[in-house]
Design a protein around this motif. Structure first.
Motif, PDB file in Angstrom:
ATOM      1  N   UNK A 118       0.774  -1.138   0.038  1.00 48.98           N
ATOM      2  CA  UNK A 118      -0.140  -0.223   0.099  1.00 48.98           C
ATOM      3  C   UNK A 118       1.002   1.364   0.102  1.00 48.98           C
ATOM      4  N   UNK A 119       2.072   1.237   0.803  1.00 44.73           N
ATOM      5  CA  UNK A 119       3.056   2.223   0.818  1.00 44.73           C
ATOM      6  C   UNK A 119       3.525   2.457  -0.489  1.00 44.73           C
ATOM      7  N   UNK A 120       4.109   1.521  -1.220  1.00 46.20           N
ATOM      8  CA  UNK A 120       4.806   1.769  -2.380  1.00 46.20           C
ATOM      9  C   UNK A 120       3.544   2.259  -3.459  1.00 46.20           C
ATOM     10  N   UNK A 121       2.469   1.616  -3.521  1.00 42.84           N
ATOM     11  CA  UNK A 121       1.223   2.191  -4.312  1.00 42.84           C
ATOM     12  C   UNK A 121       0.826   3.718  -4.170  1.00 42.84           C
ATOM     13  N   UNK A 122       0.900   3.904  -2.747  1.00 40.93           N
ATOM     14  CA  UNK A 122       0.648   5.352  -2.273  1.00 40.93           C
ATOM     15  C   UNK A 122       1.589   6.377  -2.950  1.00 40.93           C
ATOM     16  N   UNK A 155       3.786  10.253  -6.903  1.00 44.83           N
ATOM     17  CA  UNK A 155       4.646  10.652  -8.250  1.00 44.83           C
ATOM     18  C   UNK A 155       4.051  10.532  -9.261  1.00 44.83           C
ATOM     19  N   UNK A 156       3.181  10.084  -9.887  1.00 47.53           N
ATOM     20  CA  UNK A 156       2.361   9.849 -10.910  1.00 47.53           C
ATOM     21  C   UNK A 156       1.655  11.140 -10.953  1.00 47.53           C
ATOM     22  N   UNK A 175       1.761   3.563 -13.931  1.00 43.15           N
ATOM     23  CA  UNK A 175       2.706   3.698 -12.914  1.00 43.15           C
ATOM     24  C   UNK A 175       2.547   3.234 -11.688  1.00 43.15           C
ATOM     25  N   UNK A 176       0.835   3.400 -11.184  1.00 45.53           N
ATOM     26  CA  UNK A 176       0.628   2.978  -9.761  1.00 45.53           C
ATOM     27  C   UNK A 176       0.460   1.493  -9.843  1.00 45.53           C
ATOM     28  N   UNK A 195       6.131  -3.014  -4.499  1.00 43.15           N
ATOM     29  CA  UNK A 195       5.944  -3.049  -2.913  1.00 43.15           C
ATOM     30  C   UNK A 195       5.551  -4.413  -2.674  1.00 43.15           C
ATOM     31  N   UNK A 196       5.002  -5.170  -3.506  1.00 42.95           N
ATOM     32  CA  UNK A 196       4.567  -6.605  -2.923  1.00 42.95           C
ATOM     33  C   UNK A 196       5.924  -7.434  -3.295  1.00 42.95           C
TER      34      UNK A 196
END
Length: 312
Positions: A38-42, A47-48, A285-286, A293-294
């Motif tokens: 979730x953190x990486x996705x956020x 960023x995008x 990108x997301x 992240x996973x």
């Protein structure tokens, strides 16, 4: 069961147990994996959203067939025609190849393209608001209020971008493709402003047609002037008739050139300002961020598992 078979069985069984333990280790740290994903996705989402939209405008062009003619019965006046600068291969339909190379040249950029645009639109655009057609410039590069360049540049770069630096930037956003079967030519430009991209493509097409047309007209006019002078020098009727034939060819060629503004290219599909941006693809990108992240969190858990296993 032999000793070798028993050892082999124990080895396979041990590996199966290890895989189960790795899976259990991942399950035991599932909260870490979920939070990291979730953190990486956020972060990738933020960023995008920070990336400006890039629009792509393109034009499809058809090479214009040359209709210039030359007399076939010039006899010994081929040398005179050469001195007059008359090109008997002018009817060749390869001038669009030359036009493409001219468009990509530094000379065309500095002579015809750069004087017709705002340099800051090439080198300092930060974003564009399509609702009000407002371009915002990067204050660290160009101050729109004072109309002055503010960027810090070290040699060989200058505060005001040079022609060479501007040309390098232009070549990054322009693309020319030619279809070998149909000879159709596609010119595209990527820019943060869809209207700027559209206008620049139209400008390029107009300028290459105009510049090559004017150059050809100048060549023909010089040929006509030369032939007029030669006509006054000769006394033989046959030579006068041959020169008159050359003059007629050149006058017809001049009339054909003047009859249309589309000297090299005819627009098949005009450039337009696209409503949707070409890039970035924020969804991709997301998704990349979530997958990163996973997998990174899973890799972290697995490495910790093996490190702890080796300690025991």
């Amino acid at each position: 069961m032999s000793e070798i078979e028993k050892n082999k069985y124990d080895y396979i069984n041990t590996n199966e147990i290890d895989l189960i333990e790795v899976f259990e280790a991942l399950l035991s740290r599932k909260k870490l994996i979920i939070y990291a994903t979730l953190l990486f996705g956020f972060l990738f989402t933020i960023y995008s959203l920070s990336l400006p939209n890039i629009y792509k405008s393109a034009a499809l062009l058809s090479p214009v067939e040359s209709q210039e003619t030359s007399s076939g019965n010039l006899g010994s006046l081929g040398g005179l025609a050469g001195l007059a600068g008359i090109n008997f291969s002018a009817s060749s339909n390869k001038k669009h190849i030359e036009a493409i190379e001219r468009i990509k040249s530094f000379d065309f950029f500095t002579t015809f393209f750069l004087p017709s645009i705002k340099l800051e639109n090439l080198m300092a655009v930060y974003s564009w608001d399509p609702k009000v057609n407002l371009i915002t410039y990067d204050d660290d590069i160009f101050d729109d209020e004072s109309k002055k360049w503010t960027r810090n540049a070290s040699f060989p770069r200058k505060v005001i971008p040079s022609n060479q630096e501007s040309y390098e930037e232009f070549m990054k956003i322009m693309e020319i493709e030619i279809d070998d079967e149909t000879s159709f030519v596609s010119i595209s430009i990527e820019h943060k402003s869809a209207l700027v991209a559209q206008n620049w493509i139209q400008n390029i097409v107009d300028e290459i047609n105009r510049s090559m047309k004017e150059e050809r007209k100048s060549e023909i006019n010089k040929s006509i002037d030369f032939l007029n002078n030669e006509m006054l020098k000769v006394n033989f009727v046959e030579l006068k008739q041959a020169i008159a034939s050359l003059q007629q060819d050149q006058m017809e060629a001049l009339m054909l050139i003047e009859s249309s503004n589309d000297y090299v290219f005819r627009i098949i599909d005009s450039p337009y300002a696209p409503e949707e941006h070409f890039k970035p693809s924020r969804i991709n990108i997301v998704v990349l961020g979530v997958l990163s992240g996973f997998f990174l969190s899973c890799l972290f858990v697995i490495l910790r598992y093996f490190i702890n296993s080796n300690k025991t």
